[in-house]
Each structure stands twice: as structure tokens, then as C-alpha cells.
Design a protein around this motif. Structure first.
Motif, PDB file in Angstrom:
ATOM      1  N   LEU A 147      38.638  27.537  44.309  1.00 21.12           N
ATOM      2  CA  LEU A 147      38.495  28.768  43.521  1.00 21.12           C
ATOM      3  C   LEU A 147      39.439  29.839  44.047  1.00 21.12           C
ATOM      4  CD1 LEU A 147      37.263  30.402  41.285  1.00 21.12           C
ATOM      5  CD2 LEU A 147      35.314  30.902  42.783  1.00 21.12           C
ATOM      6  N   ALA A 148      39.615  29.899  45.351  1.00 20.34           N
ATOM      7  CA  ALA A 148      40.554  30.862  45.932  1.00 20.34           C
ATOM      8  C   ALA A 148      41.959  30.617  45.388  1.00 20.34           C
ATOM      9  CB  ALA A 148      40.538  30.762  47.455  1.00 20.34           C
ATOM     10  N   ARG A 149      42.352  29.357  45.292  1.00 21.93           N
ATOM     11  CA  ARG A 149      43.674  29.014  44.760  1.00 21.93           C
ATOM     12  C   ARG A 149      43.793  29.447  43.301  1.00 21.93           C
ATOM     13  NH1 ARG A 149      42.902  24.594  44.938  1.00 21.93           N
ATOM     14  NH2 ARG A 149      43.405  23.387  46.568  1.00 21.93           N
ATOM     15  N   ARG A 150      42.753  29.189  42.493  1.00 22.61           N
ATOM     16  CA  ARG A 150      42.786  29.583  41.082  1.00 22.61           C
ATOM     17  C   ARG A 150      42.836  31.104  40.927  1.00 22.61           C
ATOM     18  NH1 ARG A 150      39.022  25.331  40.714  1.00 22.61           N
ATOM     19  NH2 ARG A 150      37.271  26.791  40.521  1.00 22.61           N
ATOM     20  N   LEU A 151      42.121  31.816  41.781  1.00 24.33           N
ATOM     21  CA  LEU A 151      42.148  33.283  41.726  1.00 24.33           C
ATOM     22  C   LEU A 151      43.546  33.814  42.026  1.00 24.33           C
ATOM     23  CD1 LEU A 151      38.754  34.084  43.468  1.00 24.33           C
ATOM     24  CD2 LEU A 151      39.394  34.759  41.142  1.00 24.33           C
ATOM     25  N   VAL A 152      44.180  33.271  43.053  1.00 28.70           N
ATOM     26  CA  VAL A 152      45.524  33.724  43.426  1.00 28.70           C
ATOM     27  C   VAL A 152      46.519  33.369  42.322  1.00 28.70           C
ATOM     28  CG1 VAL A 152      47.425  33.349  45.063  1.00 28.70           C
ATOM     29  CG2 VAL A 152      45.106  33.716  45.905  1.00 28.70           C
ATOM     30  N   GLU A 153      46.412  32.164  41.758  1.00 24.78           N
ATOM     31  CA  GLU A 153      47.321  31.770  40.677  1.00 24.78           C
ATOM     32  C   GLU A 153      47.151  32.676  39.456  1.00 24.78           C
ATOM     33  OE1 GLU A 153      46.317  27.651  40.147  1.00 24.78           O
ATOM     34  OE2 GLU A 153      47.544  26.996  41.845  1.00 24.78           O
ATOM     35  N   ALA A 154      45.895  32.965  39.078  1.00 24.19           N
ATOM     36  CA  ALA A 154      45.638  33.834  37.918  1.00 24.19           C
ATOM     37  C   ALA A 154      46.122  35.255  38.196  1.00 24.19           C
ATOM     38  CB  ALA A 154      44.151  33.828  37.580  1.00 24.19           C
ATOM     39  N   ARG A 155      45.891  35.721  39.403  1.00 24.15           N
ATOM     40  CA  ARG A 155      46.343  37.067  39.780  1.00 24.15           C
ATOM     41  C   ARG A 155      47.858  37.164  39.703  1.00 24.15           C
ATOM     42  NH1 ARG A 155      45.427  38.082  45.797  1.00 24.15           N
ATOM     43  NH2 ARG A 155      47.351  36.892  45.913  1.00 24.15           N
ATOM     44  N   ASP A 156      48.548  36.171  40.249  1.00 23.09           N
ATOM     45  CA  ASP A 156      50.013  36.177  40.238  1.00 23.09           C
ATOM     46  C   ASP A 156      50.563  36.079  38.816  1.00 23.09           C
ATOM     47  OD1 ASP A 156      49.893  36.385  42.982  1.00 23.09           O
ATOM     48  OD2 ASP A 156      50.437  34.285  43.368  1.00 23.09           O
ATOM     49  N   ALA A 157      49.930  35.265  37.991  1.00 21.47           N
ATOM     50  CA  ALA A 157      50.378  35.102  36.608  1.00 21.47           C
ATOM     51  C   ALA A 157      50.196  36.384  35.799  1.00 21.47           C
ATOM     52  CB  ALA A 157      49.631  33.956  35.935  1.00 21.47           C
ATOM     53  N   ALA A 158      49.130  37.136  36.099  1.00 17.96           N
ATOM     54  CA  ALA A 158      48.843  38.368  35.355  1.00 17.96           C
ATOM     55  C   ALA A 158      49.492  39.597  35.988  1.00 17.96           C
ATOM     56  CB  ALA A 158      47.334  38.585  35.270  1.00 17.96           C
ATOM     57  N   GLY A 159      50.096  39.423  37.134  1.00 18.90           N
ATOM     58  CA  GLY A 159      50.667  40.581  37.830  1.00 18.90           C
ATOM     59  C   GLY A 159      49.598  41.425  38.486  1.00 18.90           C
ATOM     60  N   GLY A 160      48.467  40.832  38.792  1.00 14.52           N
ATOM     61  CA  GLY A 160      47.361  41.536  39.435  1.00 14.52           C
ATOM     62  C   GLY A 160      46.180  41.697  38.494  1.00 14.52           C
ATOM     63  N   PHE A 161      45.007  41.841  39.063  1.00 21.18           N
ATOM     64  CA  PHE A 161      43.794  42.069  38.278  1.00 21.18           C
ATOM     65  C   PHE A 161      43.595  43.573  38.119  1.00 21.18           C
ATOM     66  CE2 PHE A 161      42.496  38.011  40.506  1.00 21.18           C
ATOM     67  CZ  PHE A 161      42.538  37.205  39.371  1.00 21.18           C
ATOM     68  N   SER A 162      43.369  44.012  36.894  1.00 19.03           N
ATOM     69  CA  SER A 162      43.068  45.426  36.676  1.00 19.03           C
ATOM     70  C   SER A 162      41.627  45.625  36.208  1.00 19.03           C
ATOM     71  CB  SER A 162      44.041  46.042  35.667  1.00 19.03           C
ATOM     72  OG  SER A 162      43.996  45.341  34.447  1.00 19.03           O
ATOM     73  N   THR A 163      40.977  44.541  35.735  1.00 20.87           N
ATOM     74  CA  THR A 163      39.586  44.625  35.294  1.00 20.87           C
ATOM     75  C   THR A 163      38.801  43.425  35.807  1.00 20.87           C
ATOM     76  OG1 THR A 163      39.905  43.376  33.245  1.00 20.87           O
ATOM     77  CG2 THR A 163      40.300  45.774  33.145  1.00 20.87           C
ATOM     78  N   TRP A 164      37.501  43.589  35.864  1.00 22.99           N
ATOM     79  CA  TRP A 164      36.646  42.480  36.287  1.00 22.99           C
ATOM     80  C   TRP A 164      36.577  41.404  35.203  1.00 22.99           C
ATOM     81  CZ3 TRP A 164      35.906  41.738  41.105  1.00 22.99           C
ATOM     82  CH2 TRP A 164      35.870  42.823  41.983  1.00 22.99           C
ATOM     83  N   GLU A 165      36.864  41.760  33.959  1.00 22.11           N
ATOM     84  CA  GLU A 165      36.890  40.772  32.885  1.00 22.11           C
ATOM     85  C   GLU A 165      38.002  39.758  33.125  1.00 22.11           C
ATOM     86  OE1 GLU A 165      36.663  44.151  32.272  1.00 22.11           O
ATOM     87  OE2 GLU A 165      34.526  44.062  31.775  1.00 22.11           O
ATOM     88  N   GLN A 166      39.134  40.212  33.669  1.00 22.02           N
ATOM     89  CA  GLN A 166      40.227  39.295  33.996  1.00 22.02           C
ATOM     90  C   GLN A 166      39.799  38.319  35.092  1.00 22.02           C
ATOM     91  OE1 GLN A 166      43.079  42.423  34.957  1.00 22.02           O
ATOM     92  NE2 GLN A 166      44.437  41.633  33.336  1.00 22.02           N
ATOM     93  N   VAL A 167      39.056  38.811  36.055  1.00 21.67           N
ATOM     94  CA  VAL A 167      38.567  37.943  37.138  1.00 21.67           C
ATOM     95  C   VAL A 167      37.569  36.946  36.564  1.00 21.67           C
ATOM     96  CG1 VAL A 167      37.349  37.886  39.350  1.00 21.67           C
ATOM     97  CG2 VAL A 167      38.926  39.777  38.837  1.00 21.67           C
ATOM     98  N   ASP A 168      36.681  37.413  35.679  1.00 19.13           N
ATOM     99  CA  ASP A 168      35.669  36.560  35.072  1.00 19.13           C
ATOM    100  C   ASP A 168      36.297  35.445  34.236  1.00 19.13           C
ATOM    101  OD1 ASP A 168      33.085  35.721  34.442  1.00 19.13           O
ATOM    102  OD2 ASP A 168      32.972  37.011  32.674  1.00 19.13           O
ATOM    103  N   ALA A 169      37.494  35.667  33.702  1.00 13.59           N
ATOM    104  CA  ALA A 169      38.162  34.669  32.864  1.00 13.59           C
ATOM    105  C   ALA A 169      38.749  33.514  33.674  1.00 13.59           C
ATOM    106  CB  ALA A 169      39.273  35.340  32.051  1.00 13.59           C
ATOM    107  N   VAL A 170      38.817  33.638  34.995  1.00 18.15           N
ATOM    108  CA  VAL A 170      39.350  32.565  35.836  1.00 18.15           C
ATOM    109  C   VAL A 170      38.348  31.411  35.840  1.00 18.15           C
ATOM    110  CG1 VAL A 170      40.046  31.924  38.185  1.00 18.15           C
ATOM    111  CG2 VAL A 170      40.637  34.183  37.270  1.00 18.15           C
ATOM    112  N   ALA A 171      38.853  30.192  35.643  1.00 13.59           N
ATOM    113  CA  ALA A 171      37.998  29.009  35.637  1.00 13.59           C
ATOM    114  C   ALA A 171      37.222  28.910  36.948  1.00 13.59           C
ATOM    115  CB  ALA A 171      38.836  27.758  35.435  1.00 13.59           C
ATOM    116  N   GLY A 172      35.913  28.734  36.836  1.00 10.22           N
ATOM    117  CA  GLY A 172      35.067  28.615  38.022  1.00 10.22           C
ATOM    118  C   GLY A 172      34.375  29.901  38.403  1.00 10.22           C
ATOM    119  N   VAL A 173      34.749  31.008  37.773  1.00  9.56           N
ATOM    120  CA  VAL A 173      34.083  32.287  38.029  1.00  9.56           C
ATOM    121  C   VAL A 173      33.068  32.496  36.914  1.00  9.56           C
ATOM    122  CG1 VAL A 173      34.331  34.783  38.240  1.00  9.56           C
ATOM    123  CG2 VAL A 173      36.078  33.284  39.180  1.00  9.56           C
TER     124      VAL A 173
END
Length: 138
Positions: free
Chosen positions: A88-114
């Protein structure tokens, strides 16, 4: 039969007495240091103090209750969080890098496994943006 019941009662009372003594002697919940968590520093020997020293990082900061900045934390640091783990840590970092950072908790919630539970854990242990607890990642 009555002798056995009496013996069990004596043992139970003894265990309760030991519990009461342990509770009385156990350290209380008062902070060990007289400064806010963001002011805690580590001296040259790694002992937590108020004032001079270096800011704790990684597992040290997590153990002190500091919150992690989800937008700059490493995969290894995220994996230290309860219930996150390496994948999950890897998926969070990949999603963060792809989006240029998380600005909302909804973006974090959209990561697979969250899911709802993991999101609550992440919200309790992390911040989006600079952490108020310390400079840098922590």
C-alpha cells in the motif's frame, strides 16, 4: 470441593491485589517532557530532550507521535504506519507522484487498497502538506 473453591478464591484475590499494586506503581499518562511534541529533539546520544538537538525522523518521529507529511514521505516511512505495509505504501507513493501530490483526502481514498478504515488511519497519522509537528518529512 469447598477447599478447591477457597484456594481458587485466594489465588484470584492475590492476582487482583497484584494488579492493583501494578496499576498504582505504573507510570501515569503525563508527558515525560515539558515541551510540545514539535519541540522534541534528540541529543547526540539519541535521548529525547526539549531544545537543542536534531529533529527526530523516520521511526523515531512516529514513536514520538509526530504526524507524517503524506506528500513527501518515502515508501519506507509510509510502510511504518499501522495497517499500511509495503504494497500500500508503494501504491500511495505511485499515486502521489502521478498526481503531483495529494491535495484532498478524496485523492488518497481513490488509491487501490485505501478503504474507509485505512483512510481514517492515514488521516490520524498523516497530514496533506507541511506537518505542523516538525520540519521536513516529519
Amino acid at each position: 470441593m469447598a477447599g478447591r473453591t477457597a484456594a481458587l478464591a485466594v489465588v484470584a484475590l492475590g492476582v487482583m491485589g497484584l494488579g492493583a499494586v501494578a496499576r498504582w506503581r505504573w507510570p501515569d499518562a503525563a508527558p515525560a517532557l515539558d515541551c510540545p511534541p514539535e519541540a522534541v529533539r534528540l541529543d547526540s546520544e539519541g535521548v529525547a530532550t526539549c531544545g537543542e538537538g536534531v529533529a527526530p525522523t523516520g521511526a523515531q518521529a512516529l514513536a514520538l507521535g509526530h504526524r507524517l507529511d503524506l506528500n513527501v514521505a518515502t515508501e519506507k516511512e509510509l510502510a511504518l504506519l499501522s495497517g499500511v505495509g509495503p504494497s500500500l505504501a508503494r501504491r500511495l507513493v505511485e499515486a502521489r507522484d502521478a498526481a503531483g501530490g495529494f491535495s484532498t483526502w478524496e485523492q488518497v481514498d481513490a488509491v487501490a487498497g485505501v478503504g474507509a478504515a485505512k483512510l481514517k488511519t492515514l488521516q490520524a497519522a498523516t497530514v496533506l502538506g507541511s506537518s505542523p509537528d516538525a520540519g521536513g518529512v516529519w
